[in-house]
Design a protein around this motif. Structure first.
Motif, mmCIF file in Angstrom:
data_model
loop_
_atom_site.group_PDB
_atom_site.id
_atom_site.type_symbol
_atom_site.label_atom_id
_atom_site.label_comp_id
_atom_site.label_asym_id
_atom_site.label_seq_id
_atom_site.Cartn_x
_atom_site.Cartn_y
_atom_site.Cartn_z
ATOM 1 N N GLU B 153 46.720 46.545 41.723
ATOM 2 C CA GLU B 153 46.319 45.535 42.850
ATOM 3 C C GLU B 153 44.868 45.231 42.557
ATOM 4 O OE1 GLU B 153 47.320 47.531 46.569
ATOM 5 O OE2 GLU B 153 49.221 48.253 45.803
ATOM 6 N N MET B 154 44.003 46.274 42.482
ATOM 7 C CA MET B 154 42.419 45.913 42.490
ATOM 8 C C MET B 154 42.260 44.776 41.379
ATOM 9 S SD MET B 154 39.580 48.460 41.435
ATOM 10 C CE MET B 154 39.281 48.220 39.812
ATOM 11 N N THR B 155 42.992 45.198 40.149
ATOM 12 C CA THR B 155 42.706 44.166 39.084
ATOM 13 C C THR B 155 43.202 42.784 39.355
ATOM 14 O OG1 THR B 155 43.368 45.914 37.603
ATOM 15 C CG2 THR B 155 43.326 43.908 36.631
ATOM 16 N N GLY B 156 44.374 42.615 40.407
ATOM 17 C CA GLY B 156 44.702 41.291 40.497
ATOM 18 C C GLY B 156 43.839 40.637 41.679
ATOM 19 N N LEU B 157 43.373 41.495 42.562
ATOM 20 C CA LEU B 157 42.467 40.878 43.428
ATOM 21 C C LEU B 157 41.105 40.626 42.918
ATOM 22 C CD1 LEU B 157 43.125 42.606 47.005
ATOM 23 C CD2 LEU B 157 44.149 40.723 45.892
ATOM 24 N N LEU B 158 40.578 41.309 42.097
ATOM 25 C CA LEU B 158 39.651 40.883 41.121
ATOM 26 C C LEU B 158 39.732 39.452 40.631
ATOM 27 C CD1 LEU B 158 38.416 44.144 39.090
ATOM 28 C CD2 LEU B 158 37.158 42.905 41.264
ATOM 29 N N MET B 159 40.942 39.199 40.116
ATOM 30 C CA MET B 159 41.073 38.103 39.450
ATOM 31 C C MET B 159 41.167 36.810 40.500
ATOM 32 S SD MET B 159 43.743 38.533 36.259
ATOM 33 C CE MET B 159 44.778 39.755 36.746
ATOM 34 N N VAL B 160 41.865 37.096 41.732
ATOM 35 C CA VAL B 160 42.101 36.236 42.956
ATOM 36 C C VAL B 160 40.467 35.884 43.292
ATOM 37 C CG1 VAL B 160 42.369 36.098 45.279
ATOM 38 C CG2 VAL B 160 44.143 37.051 43.752
ATOM 39 N N ARG B 161 39.501 36.868 43.235
ATOM 40 C CA ARG B 161 38.340 36.589 43.566
ATOM 41 C C ARG B 161 37.544 35.458 42.410
ATOM 42 N NH1 ARG B 161 33.734 38.051 46.868
ATOM 43 N NH2 ARG B 161 34.734 39.551 48.226
ATOM 44 N N ALA B 162 37.785 36.035 41.361
ATOM 45 C CA ALA B 162 37.068 35.340 40.565
ATOM 46 C C ALA B 162 37.798 33.724 40.402
ATOM 47 C CB ALA B 162 37.302 35.957 39.011
ATOM 48 N N ALA B 189 39.727 46.282 50.562
ATOM 49 C CA ALA B 189 38.450 46.748 50.995
ATOM 50 C C ALA B 189 37.516 47.123 49.655
ATOM 51 C CB ALA B 189 38.539 48.160 51.628
ATOM 52 N N MET B 190 38.262 47.466 48.507
ATOM 53 C CA MET B 190 37.391 47.976 47.351
ATOM 54 C C MET B 190 36.909 46.628 46.583
ATOM 55 S SD MET B 190 39.539 50.868 45.465
ATOM 56 C CE MET B 190 38.048 51.341 44.289
ATOM 57 N N VAL B 191 37.583 45.363 46.764
ATOM 58 C CA VAL B 191 37.192 44.175 46.168
ATOM 59 C C VAL B 191 36.523 43.485 47.133
ATOM 60 C CG1 VAL B 191 38.130 42.262 45.058
ATOM 61 C CG2 VAL B 191 39.281 44.310 44.942
ATOM 62 N N ASN B 192 36.154 44.066 48.282
ATOM 63 C CA ASN B 192 35.176 43.429 49.388
ATOM 64 C C ASN B 192 35.677 42.310 49.933
ATOM 65 O OD1 ASN B 192 32.866 43.584 50.858
ATOM 66 N ND2 ASN B 192 31.575 42.439 49.468
ATOM 67 N N TYR B 193 37.035 42.562 50.292
ATOM 68 C CA TYR B 193 37.656 41.275 51.067
ATOM 69 C C TYR B 193 38.084 42.098 52.527
ATOM 70 C CZ TYR B 193 38.372 37.689 47.794
ATOM 71 O OH TYR B 193 38.608 36.561 46.961
#
Lengths: 458, 496
Positions: B153-162, B189-193
């Motif tokens: 999930e974290m990896t996915g949201l990092l890609m969403v952010r990028a 929250a970990m990806v600061n969203y």
């Protein structure tokens, strides 16, 4: 399909009981336009013997039977046979996370013992049930320090595993955590002046590794004093757990982030491994990951439960200390069994053999090439600088079914033709001598080629 | 009352203390070979860094260790013993050939840094599994690096952010339905969203009106579990995707419930932009008492530049290599390449099934859940009557009138020889009984489970105290969790 325990008659009977004419009826909620009306394009159903053949073939393409001098965060140590005997018991292998304590006491007690032994070995007061691996444990430990300390910056040693640094950078980017780097000295240890300068009023913590990426043991006392004086916490990453048998643990650290792979976990091409975070009791409520605690049942009998769950995602959701859920329980059990097998005396003797093999190898290499960073104590890794590109030497070593040290140019261009070599209790003297012989040969041929050139020039 | 219990019988069970309580100086379970190099003086080599003492580490013999852990193991419930109806956890059979092939020498002992020339076997396994998972999900590319579902999930949201960042605006928030797993908001929250809750409608599905109202240019993505945690397929999935896409948002699918879909429908075909899989759920790798997992993230082409590095690539001559030159990558989320050992097991599972086996697996998983639903309808309250896929969620509304809650019923189920179902989740069902049988259960086991649940429901009417005091047949009765949290004892200490 051999894993499916139903006969066609069973399926018929069940559909009838449900009141459905066919199984397709059960999939009616899926709009027809999205249903897959063909077979997936994946390999056909294979017999067990074919599956075994497939993976044996892959194994032969994967350095089967090679001797290796690689370490760098993944170490080859002997795995006592009883580890696999015990973890293969279905009651460990096929159990879920022990939320239902009454029927999970086996897993819970074993984690409690794991936490205890990690505390004993690291000199910390509490340890969690595991993290994904050493790299994510280090990143999570830094985030924990940020929560505890209130400041946001991180100073990280350049001698921390380069991939751990990359993972930290990924985690830190969106947390608004500026990361700065402190370089290393002639002796391979962190440069203390650089460290002092790097720590500012916004530095929450310093993250180092010891033994560090080069195998050098850091002066943790001095680093802790510098960090603490400036109001920063100290996080120490330990990637080679066997070192704890003979190297004093970083007791002055505030948080220790460990990779316990060395304790009985197969190399497995990089995972699954076993991260752990250990810290002081007063910091426990900011710790990520699961924790097992001792308590009593209604009759007053000792028992174990998952505890302090209010830190965790399933209770706190976006306010949790981490999003971690599934961790590495079965791998932690391997680690637990390994620690139990070697215990108080064996771990020390094991570590000592690593020290002896490495001392011998470093000594032999030093006769022919240059061993860097010899001014400080090391555990089981060392850096050899050669005249020739280590990739070239390594490719000749492969012919002897030996995998040479890790060329460092990719991670540390400033070190030039250097490679990181590792010896464990499994490394034989004859493999060391063969590798040293080839390095010596390389040095000789470079030297004579150079002389030839000089001859011609004259 | 006891004779109602058909599945289990009490038997003698060994007691066992902590390993430290068996330790005494001079016992050993290890033996090292003689050194073939000169011995060293560790004090001289290490100076003040030398460790003198290993504290309270145990000293025990091999037979004691075998008995210790074997005894502990018998205190656990496990899939190998019977049905494990934990909703959302997909506790299916863990095939033993997976374990055997993961232990073949070159696979178990491969070093992550050995030259690629002698790593082609491992790379081929990564490639083959990647191709299978891409086909199963209907996506375009994949990363196997994440170590577990939440990490995926974290990896996915990092890609969403990028992705959004590359368009000039990283956006501010993630929409998450109120039925979601706790990891979803924790990950955001970990990806600061920021997290914004999205409510469910009367059918237990995403409320389309609410989604339309809440969707705007600040929303980076919607994290949706499909089928959702009620076991309900989001029928308006494409409408959901369209609403997001119209405003530039992405649809993230939590693949925890992929066991309901494999071989029948592909998320890539219904508008999902990225999703994670749990190899330890859908693809049969063992849970091992809480891990290791593996959480690959499959993505649409538009997200490919942002994949974590390295990315597997094929050279012109067909040999495989890792590509590190990925300037737009979100970076690394883990050292090395992920939980490789789990890739081996998942691939062996896919090979054992083939396309026909995977489809039948999904059908049986859905069949089993509906059979249980039918068997228990009327006995337990069904808060959402929308058709179930692979799991069914009841509530304790009927039993609560007698003061018996879902946790009590779950604990009583232990006496009947079953592991409890998931309690108190999803949050939108107060007093939830969330039941996922998976495909691994024969009809006989399902019938025993239905009988057990009915019998407990009868007990609630006749003798609620028996249920409230359960379990009665375990080594320990209910444990004092409050005391454990108030004064934590997190390690053993030697008597001083």
């Amino acid at each position: 399909m051999r894993y499916l325990p139903k006969s066609p008659a069973d399926r018929e009977a069940m559909l009838k009981a449900i009141g459905a004419r066919s199984v397709d009826e059960l999939f009616a909620p899926i709009p027809p336009e999205y249903r897959l009306e063909r077979d997936l394009t994946i390999p056909r159903q294979m017999a067990e013997s074919e599956i075994v053949d497939f993976f044996r073939q892959r194994s032969r393409e994967n350095a089967e039977g090679y001797t290796s001098f690689l370490g760098a965060g993944a170490y080859s140590h002997y795995r006592p046979v009883i580890i696999d005997s015990l973890i293969s018991r279905g009651e460990f292998l096929t159990a879920y996370t022990p939320y239902q304590a009454e029927i999970s006491q086996g897993t819970l007690q074993s984690i409690f013992e794991f936490q205890t032994m990690i505390c004993e070995l690291t000199g910390m007061e509490v340890a969690n049930a595991s993290m994904y691996d050493g790299s994510t444990a280090a990143a999570e430990a830094v985030m924990m320090a940020v929560r505890l300390n209130g400041r946001r910056g991180v100073v990280v040693a350049r001698s921390l595993h380069p991939e751990y640094r990359e993972v930290l950078a990924t985690y830190a980017t969106h947390q608004g955590m500026p990361v700065s780097v402190a370089g290393f000295d002639q002796d391979g240890r962190i440069n203390l002046q650089e460290l002092e300068k790097a720590i500012g009023p916004e530095t929450a913590c310093v993250l180092i590794q010891s033994p560090n990426f080069f195998g050098t043991i850091e002066d943790v006392n001095a680093i802790a004093a510098i960090a603490h004086q400036r109001g920063a916490m100290l996080v120490v990453s330990i990637a080679e757990a066997v070192s704890l048998g003979i190297v004093e643990p970083p007791r002055e650290a505030d948080i220790i982030a460990m990779e316990a792979q060395s304790f009985g976990v197969p190399l497995g091409f990089g995972g699954p491994y076993c991260g752990v975070i250990a810290t002081r009791e007063k910091f426990v409520r900011q710790m990520p990951g699961r924790l097992v605690g001792q308590t009593v049942d209604k009759q007053g009998r000792r028992g174990f439960v998952l505890t302090l769950a209010t830190r965790e995602q399933h209770i706190r959701r976006e306010k949790a200390t981490s999003n971690i859920c599934t961790n590495q329980a079965l791998v932690a059990l391997m680690v637990n069994i390994f620690m139990t097998v070697y215990g108080k005396v064996g771990l020390k003797e094991l570590a000592k053999q690593n020290l002896a093999k490495t001392a011998y190898a470093a000594g032999q290499f030093a006769k022919h090439g240059k061993v860097l960073f010899s001014g400080a104590p090391r555990f089981n890794e060392f850096v050899v600088a050669t005249s020739e590109d280590p990739h070239a030497i390594n490719s000749r070593l492969l012919g002897h079914k030996i995998v040479g040290g890790l060329p460092l140019k990719k991670f540390y261009p400033e070190l030039g033709n250097a490679a990181l070599w590792c010896c464990t209790e499994l490394t034989t003297r004859s493999a060391i001598d063969t590798a040293v012989g080839l390095v010596a040969e390389s040095e000789r041929s470079v030297r004579s080629a150079k002389e030839e050139v000089e001859e011609v020039a004259r | 009352m006891k004779d109602r219990i058909r599945k289990a019988t009490r038997q003698v069970n060994q007691n066992e203390g902590l390993i430290f309580e068996k330790s005494s100086a001079g016992k050993a379970a290890w033996k090292l070979p003689p050194l073939d190099v000169p011995d060293v003086d560790s004090g001289k080599l290490l100076g003040s860094a030398e460790r003198k003492d290993l504290g309270a580490m145990p000293e025990v013999s091999e037979i004691e260790i075998i008995r210790h852990f074997t005894r502990l193991s018998t205190w656990n419930y496990a899939i190998d013993l019977g049905m494990y109806p934990l909703g959302s956890c997909t506790m299916k059979y863990n095939p033993r050939v997976n374990e055997a092939v993961a232990r073949v020498e070159g696979i178990a002992n491969g070093h992550p840094y050995q030259p690629e020339k002698v790593s082609q076997g491992a790379l081929r396994i990564i490639q083959t599994l990647s191709e299978c998972l891409i086909e199963i999900t209907g996506m375009d590319a994949i990363t196997l690096q994440p170590a577990a579902g939440a990490h995926g999930e974290m990896t996915g949201l990092l890609m969403v952010r990028a992705y959004h960042q590359s368009k000039g605006n990283a956006r501010k928030k993630i929409l998450i339905p109120d039925s979601a797993h706790g990891t979803n908001p924790a990950t955001a929250a970990m990806v600061n969203y920021a997290v914004e809750n999205l409510k469910s409608d009367a059918r237990g599905m995403v409320d389309i009106g609410a989604l339309e109202a809440q969707m705007n240019e600040d929303v980076a993505a919607l994290m949706l579990t499909n089928p959702n945690t009620l076991g309900v397929f989001e029928q308006d999935i494409h409408k959901i995707a369209d609403i997001l896409h119209a405003k530039g948002g992405l649809l993230y699918m939590d693949g925890a419930n992929m066991n309901a879909l494999v071989g029948k429908v592909r998320p890539g075909d219904f508008g999902v932009d990225l999703m994670h899989l749990n190899l330890h759920k859908t693809f049969s790798t063992p849970h091992g008492g809480g891990g290791p997992g593996s959480g690959p993230v499959a993505i649409r082409k538009i997200l490919e530049p942002f994949l974590p590095k390295p990315v597997l690539a094929a050279k012109a001559d067909g040999t495989l290599t890792f590509d590190y030159d990925r300037p737009q990558s979100v970076g690394r989320v883990r050292a090395f390449y992920g939980n490789f050992g789990m890739f081996v097991r998942a691939l062996a599972y896919i090979q054992a099934n083939g396309p026909d086996g995977l489809r039948q697996t999904t059908e049986d998983a859905v069949l089993n859940a509906n059979y249980i639903r039918k068997g228990l309808e009327g006995v337990f309250d069904l808060p959402y009557t929308t058709p179930s896929m692979h799991e069914v969620v009841f509530s304790d509304k009927t039993q609560a009138k007698k003061g018996v809650r879902t946790m009590d019923i779950a604990k009583r189920l232990i006496d009947y020889g079953f592991h409890p179902y998931t309690t108190a989740f999803p949050l939108i069902v107060p007093g939830a009984l969330m039941i996922e049988p998976t495909e691994s259960e024969p009809k006989e086991e399902l019938d025993l489970f239905i009988d057990a649940m009915k019998s407990i429901a009868a007990e609630v009417e006749e003798d609620p105290q028996t249920v409230l005091d359960a379990p009665h047949s375990t080594r320990v009765s209910r444990l004092d969790e409050t005391a454990a949290a108030r004064k934590p004892v997190l390690r053993w200490k030697p008597a001083s």
